[in-house]
Scaffold this motif. Structure first.
Motif, PDB file in Angstrom:
ATOM      1  N   THR A  94      -3.899   4.330  -1.634  1.00  0.00           N
ATOM      2  CA  THR A  94      -5.189   4.479  -0.973  1.00  0.00           C
ATOM      3  C   THR A  94      -5.108   5.484   0.171  1.00  0.00           C
ATOM      4  OG1 THR A  94      -6.962   3.315   0.165  1.00  0.00           O
ATOM      5  CG2 THR A  94      -4.724   2.562   0.602  1.00  0.00           C
ATOM      6  N   HIS A  95      -6.286   5.999   0.515  1.00  0.00           N
ATOM      7  CA  HIS A  95      -6.378   6.874   1.686  1.00  0.00           C
ATOM      8  C   HIS A  95      -6.971   6.120   2.847  1.00  0.00           C
ATOM      9  CE1 HIS A  95      -5.231  10.442  -0.243  1.00  0.00           C
ATOM     10  NE2 HIS A  95      -6.178  10.363  -1.149  1.00  0.00           N
ATOM     11  N   ASP A  96      -7.367   4.885   2.579  1.00  0.00           N
ATOM     12  CA  ASP A  96      -8.172   4.162   3.552  1.00  0.00           C
ATOM     13  C   ASP A  96      -7.293   3.091   4.195  1.00  0.00           C
ATOM     14  OD1 ASP A  96      -9.951   2.565   4.902  1.00  0.00           O
ATOM     15  OD2 ASP A  96     -11.528   2.825   3.384  1.00  0.00           O
ATOM     16  N   LEU A  97      -6.914   3.329   5.419  1.00  0.00           N
ATOM     17  CA  LEU A  97      -6.013   2.385   6.078  1.00  0.00           C
ATOM     18  C   LEU A  97      -6.652   1.014   6.231  1.00  0.00           C
ATOM     19  CD1 LEU A  97      -3.862   4.012   8.864  1.00  0.00           C
ATOM     20  CD2 LEU A  97      -3.154   2.718   6.856  1.00  0.00           C
ATOM     21  N   ALA A  98      -7.963   0.994   6.474  1.00  0.00           N
ATOM     22  CA  ALA A  98      -8.658  -0.283   6.632  1.00  0.00           C
ATOM     23  C   ALA A  98      -8.524  -1.104   5.361  1.00  0.00           C
ATOM     24  CB  ALA A  98     -10.132  -0.028   6.941  1.00  0.00           C
ATOM     25  N   GLU A  99      -8.788  -0.418   4.228  1.00  0.00           N
ATOM     26  CA  GLU A  99      -8.663  -1.060   2.941  1.00  0.00           C
ATOM     27  C   GLU A  99      -7.237  -1.581   2.765  1.00  0.00           C
ATOM     28  OE1 GLU A  99     -10.757   1.274  -0.180  1.00  0.00           O
ATOM     29  OE2 GLU A  99      -8.953   0.870  -1.344  1.00  0.00           O
ATOM     30  N   ALA A 100      -6.274  -0.740   3.085  1.00  0.00           N
ATOM     31  CA  ALA A 100      -4.875  -1.126   2.953  1.00  0.00           C
ATOM     32  C   ALA A 100      -4.598  -2.394   3.766  1.00  0.00           C
ATOM     33  CB  ALA A 100      -3.968   0.009   3.412  1.00  0.00           C
ATOM     34  N   ASN A 101      -5.184  -2.448   4.945  1.00  0.00           N
ATOM     35  CA  ASN A 101      -4.916  -3.598   5.803  1.00  0.00           C
ATOM     36  C   ASN A 101      -5.532  -4.884   5.277  1.00  0.00           C
ATOM     37  OD1 ASN A 101      -3.242  -2.529   7.767  1.00  0.00           O
ATOM     38  ND2 ASN A 101      -4.990  -1.498   8.747  1.00  0.00           N
ATOM     39  N   ILE A 155      -5.905  -5.790   2.184  1.00  0.00           N
ATOM     40  CA  ILE A 155      -5.295  -6.338   0.980  1.00  0.00           C
ATOM     41  C   ILE A 155      -3.773  -6.350   1.005  1.00  0.00           C
ATOM     42  CG2 ILE A 155      -5.269  -4.187  -0.324  1.00  0.00           C
ATOM     43  CD1 ILE A 155      -6.205  -5.825  -2.724  1.00  0.00           C
ATOM     44  N   CYS A 156      -3.190  -5.461   1.776  1.00  0.00           N
ATOM     45  CA  CYS A 156      -1.751  -5.270   1.638  1.00  0.00           C
ATOM     46  C   CYS A 156      -0.943  -5.892   2.759  1.00  0.00           C
ATOM     47  CB  CYS A 156      -1.435  -3.789   1.548  1.00  0.00           C
ATOM     48  SG  CYS A 156      -2.200  -3.060   0.106  1.00  0.00           S
ATOM     49  N   GLU A 157       0.215  -6.382   2.381  1.00  0.00           N
ATOM     50  CA  GLU A 157       1.083  -7.002   3.366  1.00  0.00           C
ATOM     51  C   GLU A 157       2.083  -6.004   3.896  1.00  0.00           C
ATOM     52  OE1 GLU A 157       2.698 -10.036   0.930  1.00  0.00           O
ATOM     53  OE2 GLU A 157       0.897 -11.283   1.059  1.00  0.00           O
ATOM     54  N   GLU A 158       2.224  -4.929   3.177  1.00  0.00           N
ATOM     55  CA  GLU A 158       3.247  -3.968   3.525  1.00  0.00           C
ATOM     56  C   GLU A 158       2.673  -2.590   3.279  1.00  0.00           C
ATOM     57  OE1 GLU A 158       7.316  -5.326   2.091  1.00  0.00           O
ATOM     58  OE2 GLU A 158       7.186  -3.271   1.367  1.00  0.00           O
ATOM     59  N   ILE A 159       2.990  -1.637   4.114  1.00  0.00           N
ATOM     60  CA  ILE A 159       2.489  -0.284   3.890  1.00  0.00           C
ATOM     61  C   ILE A 159       3.663   0.689   3.813  1.00  0.00           C
ATOM     62  CG2 ILE A 159       1.141   1.599   4.875  1.00  0.00           C
ATOM     63  CD1 ILE A 159      -0.781  -0.393   5.970  1.00  0.00           C
ATOM     64  N   VAL A 160       3.721   1.447   2.732  1.00  0.00           N
ATOM     65  CA  VAL A 160       4.750   2.473   2.596  1.00  0.00           C
ATOM     66  C   VAL A 160       4.069   3.812   2.798  1.00  0.00           C
ATOM     67  CG1 VAL A 160       6.336   3.605   1.006  1.00  0.00           C
ATOM     68  CG2 VAL A 160       6.139   1.121   0.996  1.00  0.00           C
ATOM     69  N   MET A 161       4.559   4.600   3.724  1.00  0.00           N
ATOM     70  CA  MET A 161       3.948   5.901   3.967  1.00  0.00           C
ATOM     71  C   MET A 161       4.779   7.007   3.348  1.00  0.00           C
ATOM     72  SD  MET A 161       2.077   6.606   7.522  1.00  0.00           S
ATOM     73  CE  MET A 161       2.088   8.374   7.367  1.00  0.00           C
ATOM     74  N   MET A 162       4.145   7.892   2.619  1.00  0.00           N
ATOM     75  CA  MET A 162       4.871   8.987   1.981  1.00  0.00           C
ATOM     76  C   MET A 162       4.402  10.318   2.515  1.00  0.00           C
ATOM     77  SD  MET A 162       5.199   8.101  -2.021  1.00  0.00           S
ATOM     78  CE  MET A 162       6.122   9.614  -2.256  1.00  0.00           C
ATOM     79  N   GLU A 163       5.316  11.300   2.446  1.00  0.00           N
ATOM     80  CA  GLU A 163       4.951  12.662   2.797  1.00  0.00           C
ATOM     81  C   GLU A 163       5.901  13.618   2.076  1.00  0.00           C
ATOM     82  OE1 GLU A 163       4.550  14.517   7.029  1.00  0.00           O
ATOM     83  OE2 GLU A 163       3.209  12.778   6.851  1.00  0.00           O
ATOM     84  N   LYS A 164       5.380  14.608   1.432  1.00  0.00           N
ATOM     85  CA  LYS A 164       6.203  15.603   0.728  1.00  0.00           C
ATOM     86  C   LYS A 164       7.322  14.990  -0.100  1.00  0.00           C
ATOM     87  CE  LYS A 164       4.837  19.601   2.952  1.00  0.00           C
ATOM     88  NZ  LYS A 164       5.086  20.890   3.515  1.00  0.00           N
ATOM     89  N   ALA A 216       0.854  -1.183   0.000  1.00  0.00           N
ATOM     90  CA  ALA A 216       0.000   0.000   0.000  1.00  0.00           C
ATOM     91  C   ALA A 216       0.885   1.226   0.000  1.00  0.00           C
ATOM     92  CB  ALA A 216      -0.899   0.005   1.226  1.00  0.00           C
ATOM     93  N   LEU A 217       0.501   2.213  -0.837  1.00  0.00           N
ATOM     94  CA  LEU A 217       1.196   3.501  -0.834  1.00  0.00           C
ATOM     95  C   LEU A 217       0.209   4.465  -0.211  1.00  0.00           C
ATOM     96  CD1 LEU A 217       3.974   4.138  -1.922  1.00  0.00           C
ATOM     97  CD2 LEU A 217       2.934   4.870  -4.056  1.00  0.00           C
ATOM     98  N   LEU A 255      -2.295   0.460  -8.869  1.00  0.00           N
ATOM     99  CA  LEU A 255      -3.675   0.890  -8.671  1.00  0.00           C
ATOM    100  C   LEU A 255      -3.718   2.206  -7.914  1.00  0.00           C
ATOM    101  CD1 LEU A 255      -5.053  -2.618  -7.596  1.00  0.00           C
ATOM    102  CD2 LEU A 255      -4.772  -1.695  -9.902  1.00  0.00           C
ATOM    103  N   ASP A 256      -4.207   3.250  -8.576  1.00  0.00           N
ATOM    104  CA  ASP A 256      -4.265   4.569  -7.946  1.00  0.00           C
ATOM    105  C   ASP A 256      -5.677   4.828  -7.450  1.00  0.00           C
ATOM    106  OD1 ASP A 256      -3.603   7.041  -7.035  1.00  0.00           O
ATOM    107  OD2 ASP A 256      -2.673   7.718  -8.902  1.00  0.00           O
ATOM    108  N   GLU A 257      -5.902   4.532  -6.182  1.00  0.00           N
ATOM    109  CA  GLU A 257      -7.224   4.662  -5.579  1.00  0.00           C
ATOM    110  C   GLU A 257      -8.297   4.032  -6.454  1.00  0.00           C
ATOM    111  OE1 GLU A 257      -8.063   8.302  -3.684  1.00  0.00           O
ATOM    112  OE2 GLU A 257      -6.012   9.017  -3.824  1.00  0.00           O
ATOM    113  N   PRO A 258      -8.164   2.773  -6.729  1.00  0.00           N
ATOM    114  CA  PRO A 258      -9.077   2.144  -7.698  1.00  0.00           C
ATOM    115  C   PRO A 258     -10.497   2.048  -7.174  1.00  0.00           C
ATOM    116  CG  PRO A 258      -7.776   0.467  -6.610  1.00  0.00           C
ATOM    117  CD  PRO A 258      -7.228   1.793  -6.152  1.00  0.00           C
ATOM    118  N   LEU A 259     -10.674   2.178  -5.886  1.00  0.00           N
ATOM    119  CA  LEU A 259     -12.021   1.987  -5.346  1.00  0.00           C
ATOM    120  C   LEU A 259     -12.672   3.272  -4.865  1.00  0.00           C
ATOM    121  CD1 LEU A 259     -11.474  -1.422  -3.584  1.00  0.00           C
ATOM    122  CD2 LEU A 259     -12.283  -0.919  -5.876  1.00  0.00           C
TER     123      LEU A 259
END
Ligand SMILES: Nc1ncnc2c1ncn2[C@@H]1O[C@H](COP(=O)(O)OP(=O)(O)OP(=O)(O)O)[C@@H](O)[C@H]1O
Ligand SMILES: Nc1ncnc2c1ncn2[C@@H]1O[C@H](COP(=O)(O)OP(=O)(O)OP(=O)(O)O)[C@@H](O)[C@H]1O
Ligand SMILES: [Mg+2]
Ligand SMILES: [Mg+2]
Lengths: 219, 216, 200, 219, 200
Positions: free
Chosen positions: E176-183, E185-194, E29-30, E142-146
């Motif tokens: 995604t913006h939805d952490l629940a969704e990320a959780n 489907i995703c095994e790994e979460i990458v968090m970005m900022e600026k 998840a990005l 997938l860029d916010e496909p849902l």
């Protein structure tokens, strides 16, 4: 009658004719692009006619209309004491008629390609039809319209057949580059003809360059 | 004035303007175009035509001042391209000439060829052009064998072989004052100058044939 | 009664939309599955689609035959439809003057002089929202205005919308897929399915 | 030489010339719209020249090039024993040169208006450049291109000045509607000229109508 | 290592994106606020933007200088970018053949012969998803496909994505913006900022 005065006359008349056809051409193009009405195909054919007819025929028709005994020319002569035929006004008139179809087509396609969605949204924001046209439709169609103006201007410079009939080929008054080149060719003075042709090429290059720069700014 | 008179008339006008305060304004085009314009009421004082027929037509419509009509300048046809010694050699050659029903040079050429009985045989090989210059250009480009043009159209020292048509039709340039001239007096003065010896010399310089005896 | 649709009929691809609904609350959520006709309802209210039959009233004024420009709605379309040839500033001031409060809440001050083609998805949504808010509408039509806006910002924008709701008498019709979001901001929920209102 | 054979010749040559310029015009237009390269403005000016120059000048240049002693015409004559000048091929050549600028301009603007986003997405789906062009760029630009083809066709029908120089006005062989009308006008046979003009108008109307129908289908 | 970005640099409007990240999980998840640079990262991987510096590898193959068409990615852009002149069927078969399983899960069978301008927002998203899935990609971007897809469908699509994840070795990068969704489907979460990765 030196070169420069011919170039100046040509530039002046071609620029004026291009500017004069912009409002009516945009109006017709907009009606063709955004409205369905009875007789639309007919009007479109009518607009395209100066392209289809040999220039002499267009010239003759213009001569009939604009001459002192013609419908329009006669009225202008009586009412305003303005003569058209054999003056620079006839040059402009011939150029206008011949380049009108080019601008109308270009503008029509440009208007059609504007997504009506943006016009709709502008209307929900309270814009009147006039404001929508000026601030949304026109700028979004600018690229195509400017390209059409370039075509019209180039065509005006090259215009010959109708001009020689209605405006004559009067040195210093109605003899544009095209007419002068024709004359020189007739007389077998090819080197002089090529010199004038050179000016036409330079003008074309400048026009292409300006159109290019203008559309780049508009993106 | 007829387009073929452009150079010579401008030179004459230049000479005239040196001795008079009047300014001469020309309109150069094909004679039939000019006749059209005059019929449609275009303003003109004088008409220098390259074609008697056009002048006849205007006269019939009562548009010219009959008494002023003069023809003292003439021209003749030449055949250039390949060497022609006798007219029958034209048979089988590709011949460029002005359109034989509308362009004066073509009309004259056809009259001449008809009069010597060759027209029928050469007609299929005729390439009609819009003007004399195009006929010459066709020969230069190699797509016509010969061109029938005016002698004033070819330089005096051409690299092209030529055949002068001496027994051809009379090719003369009628000049006349228009009925609805706006400045008839000034126009008469210029017309008189065109008939003067000074103008004659200029016509000759441009290889026109001058018939001074016709000037009264 | 802020927005009333009476026997409105609009034929769509697979079914005909038939809606009679009175949205009297200051904020109404329009909720329903994809393709239910939510966007169509908003466009009917905004005047961008014409009903085959029926009438539409905003604040007790019949607007059925009024052009969009006279309906005084602030519409945030689902595809933001930002004017592509205008800067962010020109976009949001198209219908009214700049308002720092709106700019700040939506966090778009740093974007004002940018061309809209160089915005991220969420940035575009916020600009579209600002544009509608600044046009002083009598009713706000929001079509998933927060889709693509991140959680933190979303909370802030929602807060602002609640404030607008409380300070001004601007009724809102709010299309959303998120019941939680609907519950935060809306007093009334209209559920749609296949072109019909199934529950109010 | 009856009316019908003149109309047929005109239609055949104008249609052929329009079809023949489509591939090169689209190629040039695409290069102008989608690539930046040195000398771009120059090429654009060059393309616009037949519009700016008086038709006689264009005709003379063509005659030089296509004549038996010309660069192109000479080669064709020697190698293939094909003559251009004073045949129907010269009619087509003149029409092509005169209408080329119109199609290039129209296609160029049409290509520029295609959102490159769609081409990008098509590429991520594995499409080659050729496929992207054929399935995305071209169909999305179709409206503008068809409009340009209409302009080119109309211009071809009306073409006179260059044609009469390179093709002559040979009845039954190179005399198109325009040339025939010119001839009749010169002879003062206006009623006949107007009859032929009527055919030109009918052709124009049919062309407008077909273009209209084609673009409607493409929406 | 499915997708690796090494010292990738891309100047943006307000900051410069500088990213070094190895996405080794099958699903990553990005996640991050609006304007963080998530879409930019996807477009770098897809080859639609060229990095100023750095290298990008997909499945251990350096693709930095490969054109998009040779990268074998399935990209669902944030603005769905459906081809406007093609029908739904022509859109989704642009990169590969029809597959009933995909059609059914996304519930778009009834839309196949429609022109895309007559789709609702959620319908467009699903068509874009189908188009990417049918092109047999080696990596799904997938860029916010849902976003804009309703809750019920969203659950079903997610389920399907999980199945794809489990059946095929197609790694996914999921914005995604939805952490629940990320959780889910995703095994790994990458968090970005600026423009930076702040946490993996
Ligand atoms: N222009 C149109 N013509 C005909 N049918 C349309 C048109 N636009 C949309 N539709 C169809 O009408 C139905 C309702 O569309 P609408 O856009 O109102 O749905 P929605 O509730 O907004 O869905 P979503 O949540 O996916 O945006 C859908 O089935 C859609 O396919
Ligand atoms: N073409 C561009 N040129 C320069 N800057 C851009 C361009 N496109 C986007 N930006 C800027 O780059 C930053 C990152 O954009 P990006 O689209 O990657 O964000 P994002 O994380 O996808 O945001 P969102 O969640 O809102 O979609 C934003 O500040 C945006 O304004
Ligand atoms: Mg919707
Ligand atoms: Mg994004």
């Amino acid at each position: 009658m030196n070169d420069w005065s011919i170039v100046a006359l040509t530039l002046r008349t071609a620029a004026l004719s291009t500017l004069l056809i912009v409002p009516p051409a945009l109006a017709v193009a907009w009606l063709l692009a955004r409205r369905t009405w009875f007789g639309k195909s007919l009007v479109e054919t009518l607009v395209a006619l100066p392209l289809v007819m040999p220039p002499v025929a267009t010239g003759l028709i213009l001569l009939h209309l604009l001459g002192r005994r013609g419908a329009i020319g006669g009225w202008l002569h009586r009412a305003l004491n303005v003569d058209i035929v054999f003056t620079w006004r006839a040059v402009v008139a011939a150029m206008m008629v011949m380049s009108f179809p080019l601008l109308v087509r270009a503008a029509r396609v440009a208007f059609e390609e504007v997504n009506p969605r943006f016009e709709q949204i502008a209307r929900t924001l309270g814009a009147t039809d006039a404001r929508v046209f000026a601030t949304i439709t026109l700028p979004l169609a600018a690229r195509g319209i400017i390209s059409g103006m370039l075509l019209a201007f180039a065509r005006a410079i090259g215009e010959f057949g109708a001009t020689i009939l209605v405006a004559g080929s009067i040195p210093g008054r109605t003899m544009t580059l095209s007419l002068a080149i024709y004359n020189l060719v007739q007389l077998g003075r090819d080197p002089d003809a090529f010199r004038l042709l050179g000016y036409a090429v330079v003008i074309a290059f400048a026009a292409v360059w300006i159109a290019e720069a203008t559309t780049r700014r508009h993106r | 004035a007829a387009a073929s008179l452009t150079d010579v008339m401008q030179e004459i006008a230049g000479a005239y303007e040196k001795q008079s305060r009047d300014r001469i304004v020309f309109n150069f085009a094909g004679s039939s175009t000019l006749a059209r314009q005059i019929e449609d009421g275009a303003p003109a004082d004088l008409f220098f035509s390259a074609d008697e027929l056009k002048m006849d037509a205007l006269q019939k419509k009562d548009l010219i001042v009959k008494e002023t009509r003069v023809s003292f300048i003439s021209n003749s046809l030449v055949i250039v391209g390949t060497m022609i010694r006798r007219p029958p050699e034209l048979i089988g050659k590709k011949i460029a000439m002005g359109e034989p029903s509308t362009v004066p040079a073509g009309i004259y050429a056809r009259q001449w060829l008809t009069s010597i009985g060759l027209w029928k045989q050469i007609e299929p090989n005729v390439i009609p052009t819009e003007n004399v210059r195009a006929a010459l250009a066709a020969v230069r480009a190699g797509n016509a064998d010969v061109a029938i043009v005016y002698r004033t159209d070819v330089e005096p020292v051409p690299h092209m072989p030529r055949f002068m048509v001496s027994e051809g039709p009379r090719i003369s340039y009628p000049f006349a004052l228009m009925k609805n001239a706006e400045q008839p007096d000034a126009a008469r003065k210029f017309l008189a100058f065109v008939k003067s010896p000074v103008a004659m010399r200029i016509f000759e310089k441009h290889r026109f044939i001058v018939h001074p005896f016709k000037v009264q | 009664m802020s927005v009333v649709l009476r026997d409105v009929v609009l034929p769509l691809a697979h079914f005909t939309l038939e809606v009679s609904v009175a949205m009297s609350a200051r904020t109404t959520a329009l909720y329903g599955p994809s393709g239910a006709g939510k966007t169509s309802v908003l466009e009917l209210i905004a005047g961008l689609r014409k009903p085959a039959r029926g009438s539409i009233a905003i604040h007790d004024r019949d607007v059925t035959s009024l052009p969009p420009r006279k309906r005084n709605v602030g519409y945030v379309p689902q595809d933001d439809a930002l004017f592509p040839h205008l800067s962010v500033r020109q976009n949001i001031t198209y219908g009214g003057d700049l308002d720092d409060a709106v700019i700040n809440v939506l966090d778009i001050a740093h974007l004002l002089d940018r061309g809209v083609e160089r915005l991220s998805g969420g940035e575009r949504k916020r600009v579209a929202l600002a544009r509608a808010l600044l046009s002083h509408p009598q009713v706000l039509l929001l079509d998933e205005p927060l889709a693509g806006v991140d959680t933190e910002l979303r909370a802030r924008v929602l807060e602002h919308l609640v404030r607008i709701r409380d300070e001004f008498p601007i009724p809102m019709v709010y299309v959303t897929h998120d019941l939680a979001e609907a519950n935060v901001i809306c007093e009334e929920i209209v559920m749609m399915e296949k072109g019909r209102v199934v529950r109010e």
